[in-house]
Design a protein around this motif. Structure first.
Motif, short mmCIF file in Angstrom:
data_model
loop_
_atom_site.label_atom_id
_atom_site.label_comp_id
_atom_site.label_asym_id
_atom_site.label_seq_id
_atom_site.Cartn_x
_atom_site.Cartn_y
_atom_site.Cartn_z
N TRP A 1 3.63 2.79 3.57
CA TRP A 1 3.79 1.43 3.07
C TRP A 1 4.60 1.38 1.78
N ARG A 2 4.90 2.53 1.22
CA ARG A 2 5.77 2.59 0.04
C ARG A 2 7.23 2.38 0.43
N PHE A 3 7.57 2.69 1.68
CA PHE A 3 8.95 2.61 2.14
C PHE A 3 9.21 1.39 3.02
N SER A 4 8.16 0.76 3.50
CA SER A 4 8.29 -0.45 4.32
C SER A 4 7.05 -1.30 4.13
N ARG A 5 7.24 -2.62 4.03
CA ARG A 5 6.08 -3.49 3.85
C ARG A 5 5.28 -3.62 5.15
N HIS A 6 5.89 -3.25 6.27
CA HIS A 6 5.20 -3.32 7.56
C HIS A 6 5.65 -2.15 8.44
N PRO A 7 5.30 -0.92 8.07
CA PRO A 7 5.76 0.23 8.86
C PRO A 7 5.19 0.25 10.28
N ASN A 8 3.97 -0.28 10.46
CA ASN A 8 3.39 -0.32 11.80
C ASN A 8 4.16 -1.28 12.70
N VAL A 9 4.59 -2.40 12.15
CA VAL A 9 5.38 -3.36 12.92
C VAL A 9 6.75 -2.76 13.28
N PHE A 10 7.36 -2.09 12.33
CA PHE A 10 8.66 -1.46 12.60
C PHE A 10 8.53 -0.44 13.73
N CYS A 11 7.50 0.41 13.67
CA CYS A 11 7.32 1.43 14.71
C CYS A 11 7.06 0.79 16.07
N GLU A 12 6.32 -0.33 16.07
CA GLU A 12 6.05 -1.03 17.33
C GLU A 12 7.34 -1.56 17.96
N GLN A 13 8.16 -2.19 17.15
CA GLN A 13 9.42 -2.72 17.66
C GLN A 13 10.34 -1.60 18.15
N GLU B 1 3.13 4.73 13.89
CA GLU B 1 2.32 3.51 13.92
C GLU B 1 0.85 3.85 13.69
N ALA B 2 0.39 4.94 14.29
CA ALA B 2 -1.00 5.36 14.10
C ALA B 2 -1.27 5.72 12.64
N LEU B 3 -0.32 6.43 12.01
CA LEU B 3 -0.49 6.82 10.60
C LEU B 3 -0.50 5.59 9.69
N ALA B 4 0.40 4.64 9.95
CA ALA B 4 0.44 3.43 9.12
C ALA B 4 -0.85 2.63 9.26
N ASP B 5 -1.34 2.50 10.49
CA ASP B 5 -2.60 1.77 10.70
C ASP B 5 -3.77 2.49 10.04
#
Length: 330
Positions: free
Chosen positions: A227-239, A188-192
């Protein structure tokens, strides 16, 4: 009044002997966060991002209260290593999210999440009086009470580990879950960070203008790195983080999640997934209206769960299947 009293007495989860101090703290923050939406800020007559500012801070405050209860009411009992690790990780999660919110300007006076104005506009079809009343009910019931209740629920499984967890040797599932949770916080930190770097680079190169040709070439939105593999990787990691936390607490306290009576451990994460799915949908509609190229990104990239980007052939076939059938010309 009887209805209000029963609501107050039943949440947060009084059936599981939650302390009255925690209940009082919860409802006090609900009422206060609602009242603060009436306070003008930074030129705005109303601001609905009060709870957004509490989001990184709220879960650790419950941990602190449960730790205090442990020390105050249980003589000689200390936090187990499992509980200590979990508390430390949640505090790291909180500090990281606070840092990211501060640098984005979320704590500036008058700052408000851009999505609230779109949510507010969804009440415009109602009669002005009815719409105003409905919005205030939504403001208290959802923006304040529901969201703060959700934040309580996602951290609530840690209560049992903090208060009742016994020291024991770490099992393989516990170690794996601990590593997974650390990886999700880092992800999540990396995505942000990738999103923040993109926004800073965009401001620097284009002076904040969204109409430059170079920005249009980039698409105007981050689509590289995670973000190449998920449109919202930070949201996925949070969930995934809060779902993993619930499972970790169940495993560490010997709770069988296969038993329907223990399904409440997963209640918070499941509600969080539903809420964030709806929030992501609103975010994407706004982004698509601003950046038409976002549609191509949607066709290539998984919405939440990281996955290999789709091929051009798959994108073309998907777009063709979704396109309306052209009328035959005479």
């Amino acid at each position: 009044m009887d209805l209000l009293s029963s609501v107050y007495a039943s949440f947060p989860l009084a059936s599981h002997e939650e302390s009255s101090s925690v209940r009082q703290y919860f409802w006090a923050t609900v009422v206060l966060s609602w009242l603060l939406t009436f306070v003008p800020q930074g030129g705005r007559s109303r601001n609905y991002s009060i709870v957004d500012r509490l989001w990184p801070l709220y879960p650790p405050t419950f941990l602190l209260q449960w730790i205090w209860q442990l020390q105050e009411h249980t003589v000689g009992k200390q936090l187990s290593s499992h509980a200590l690790f979990l508390c430390a990780l949640v505090f790291v999660w909180s500090l990281r999210l606070c840092y990211n919110s501060i640098r984005r300007g979320d704590y500036r006076v008058g700052a408000e999440d851009y999505r609230w104005i779109h949510v507010r506009q969804s009440f415009a079809w109602m009669h002005p009086v009815v719409g105003t009343v409905a919005w205030e009910v939504f403001n208290f019931g959802f923006i304040s009470a529901f969201q703060l209740g959700l934040l309580y629920l996602i951290v609530w499984p840690a209560r049992f580990l903090v208060l009742y967890g016994e020291e024991h040797a770490w099992s393989a599932p516990e170690v794996l879950l601990a590593v997974l949770m650390c990886a999700l916080v880092l992800g999540e930190a990396l995505a942000d960070q990738q999103q923040f770097d993109f926004q800073q680079r965009k401001k620097k190169q284009h002076g904040g203008s969204s109409s430059s040709s170079s920005q249009q070439k980039e698409g105007g939105f981050v689509h590289k790195g995670l973000w190449r593999f998920s449109r919202h990787p930070n949201v996925f990691c949070e969930q995934a983080f809060w779902a993993s936390l619930a499972v970790y607490c169940a495993v560490a306290t010997g709770v069988d999640l296969g038993d329907c009576e223990n399904a409440y451990y997963l209640l918070g994460p499941l509600v969080l997934i539903v809420l964030m799915w709806a929030s992501v949908g609103l975010t994407e509609r706004i982004t698509l209206a601003k950046y038409p190229l976002y549609r191509a990104y949607q066709l290539r990239t998984s919405r939440l769960v990281p996955w290999v980007p789709a091929t051009n052939a798959h994108v073309i076939s998907t777009a063709a299947a979704a396109a309306p059938t052209a009328k035959k010309t005479r």
